[in-house]
Scaffold this active site. Structure first.
Site, mmCIF file in Angstrom:
data_model
loop_
_atom_site.group_PDB
_atom_site.id
_atom_site.type_symbol
_atom_site.label_atom_id
_atom_site.label_comp_id
_atom_site.label_asym_id
_atom_site.label_seq_id
_atom_site.Cartn_x
_atom_site.Cartn_y
_atom_site.Cartn_z
ATOM 1 N N VAL A 202 47.304 72.978 44.327
ATOM 2 C CA VAL A 202 47.895 72.452 43.084
ATOM 3 C C VAL A 202 49.033 71.513 43.466
ATOM 4 O O VAL A 202 49.910 71.907 44.230
ATOM 5 C CB VAL A 202 48.479 73.607 42.225
ATOM 6 N N HIS A 203 49.016 70.288 42.998
ATOM 7 C CA HIS A 203 50.187 69.429 43.208
ATOM 8 C C HIS A 203 50.318 68.338 42.163
ATOM 9 O O HIS A 203 51.268 67.560 42.184
ATOM 10 C CB HIS A 203 50.152 68.772 44.602
ATOM 11 N N ARG A 204 49.349 68.254 41.243
ATOM 12 C CA ARG A 204 49.352 67.166 40.264
ATOM 13 C C ARG A 204 50.565 67.299 39.353
ATOM 14 O O ARG A 204 50.896 68.412 38.902
ATOM 15 C CB ARG A 204 48.041 67.298 39.485
ATOM 16 N N ASP A 277 43.611 70.836 41.633
ATOM 17 C CA ASP A 277 43.812 69.655 40.793
ATOM 18 C C ASP A 277 43.820 68.390 41.647
ATOM 19 O O ASP A 277 44.169 67.310 41.187
ATOM 20 C CB ASP A 277 45.087 69.778 39.943
#
Ligand code: UD1
Ligand code: UDP
Length: 354
Positions: A202-204, A277
């Protein structure tokens, strides 16, 4: 030919190495790292593991607002273009480093080449979508991964300077997959076996910078039907700590530092599902035939959804949980992004254009 290539963020090191290897036997390449990613596990590890040359420059732009990153990188890249007078400037993907390279090159007497052109998620709230659109419209030569990307460009009035080359991340993956299986010890180190875990990334911004979405994603991953291995981007660790979610998540899943590409490919290859993501991870999951649960409302890699390997679930815990448990019924013949020989096609397209 004298080519100046711009990279700066993790996925760009992966995309660039096959192209560097295709160009270098016959052409001169200057590799410029903007320094957008600077932690060892987001940058150095790729240069030490992959057959990619060390950058000739690191511009050290670091973190900041979009304007700071893009502005600083544009000025610094412009100087390298001025000094080297390249025949072509190659930019990859959709980060702020991509846009900076595009802005600098478009106003110099050189050919701007955009690799991964024609991608659209249809979501202009994503900073990457703005970077894609502007870079595509500034470019002279656009290397696309798919027919759909060509059609997207045509719908925006761009039909000249388009070469369908296929997806260079497929080349990268094919280059390292066997090595990852043979050399990576990540499963032993973490104590997992093939098919017995979910991999998560997850990093969006839409997930990390929205506390409601972040909490929903953390809740869903914490309740996953299998153990979850979660190599966490520093941005996500910061956000989890800021929102008071870190301790509970760390107790529920295996939160680890970002891993190198070989370890990541090994983890993805062996995972029962991936929840992500990321843009690139959706494609890599598709190539490795690992069902992908995408923690976004839209994707630019639509073909992976159409082929039945990917499902968009946003940040809804019930939808994430259901997707992690459901059966996937994919189309085994789908090959929308070429056959893994994109780098040679990109080299030929640049030679022809220049
Ligand atoms: C960037 C790209 C994104 C891409 C991702 C790949 C843009 C707008 N975003 O997102 O499209 O998917 O890279 O991973 O270009 N940080 C560190 N160490 C680092 C780098 C960043 O701790 O080496 C932290 C900093 O707090 C920084 C934050 O992560 O503010 C975000 O970094 P940034 O490069 O702005 O965006 P990414 O989220 O990495
Ligand atoms: N990746 C990696 N280690 C990790 C997470 C991702 O090597 O811990 C690789 C992954 O295999 C893919 C690329 O990084 O090649 C994707 O980068 P990211 O998800 O950060 O960016 P995006 O593709 O969303 O722009």
């Amino acid at each position: 030919m004298n080519v100046l290539s711009i990279v700066g963020a993790r996925p760009q090191f992966v995309k660039a190495f096959p192209v560097s290897n295709a160009l270098r036997p016959d052409h001169e390449e200057i590799l410029v790292h903007t320094g957008q990613h600077y932690d060892a596990e987001l940058s150095d590890v790729f240069f030490s593991e992959l057959p990619i040359p060390e950058p000739d420059y690191n511009l050290g732009i670091g973190s900041g607002t979009h304007a700071e990153q893009t502005g600083t990188a544009t000025m610094a890249i412009d100087e390298t273009i001025r000094d080297h007078d390249p025949d072509a400037v190659v930019v990859y993907g959709d980060t702020n480093s991509t846009l900076a390279g595009a802005l600098a090159a478009a106003k110099r007497d050189t050919t701007l080449v955009h690799i991964e052109s024609g991608l659209r998620s249809g979501d202009r709230s994503m900073p990457e979508e703005i970077n894609r659109i502007l870079t595509d419209h500034a470019a002279d030569l656009r290397c696309t991964p798919s027919r759909r990307a060509d059609e997207t460009l045509a719908a925006e009035g761009i039909t000249d300077g388009v070469a369908r080359t296929g997806d260079v991340m497929y080349d990268a993956l094919l280059t390292v997959r066997e090595r990852a299986l043979a050399e990576s010890t990540v499963l032993d180190r973490l104590g997992y076996a093939d098919g017995e875990y979910v991999l998560a990334t997850v990093h969006r911004a839409a997930n990390t910078d929205d506390p409601t979405r972040l909490e929903a994603v953390a809740t869903a991953l914490g309740a996953a039907p299998l153990p979850v291995v979660f190599p966490a981007h520093p941005r996500t660790v910061d956000a989890l700590k800021r929102e008071g979610l870190y301790a509970d998540l760390a107790a529920a899943v295996d939160l680890v530092d970002p891993v190198g590409y070989l370890d990541f490919v090994r983890l993805l290859d062996g995972a029962e599902r991936v929840a992500t993501d990321s843009g690139g991870v959706q494609k890599e999951a598709f190539y490795l035939e690992t069902p992908c649960v995408t923690l976004r409302d839209r994707t630019e890699w639509v073909e992976t959804v159409d082929a039945g390997w990917n499902v968009l679930v946003g940040a809804d815990p019930a939808a994430i949980g259901a997707a992690l448990e459901r059966e996937f019924d994919p189309d085994p013949k789908a090959e929308p992004y070429g056959d893994g020989n994109a780098a040679a096609a990109i080299r030929s397209a640049i030679e022809e254009y220049c």
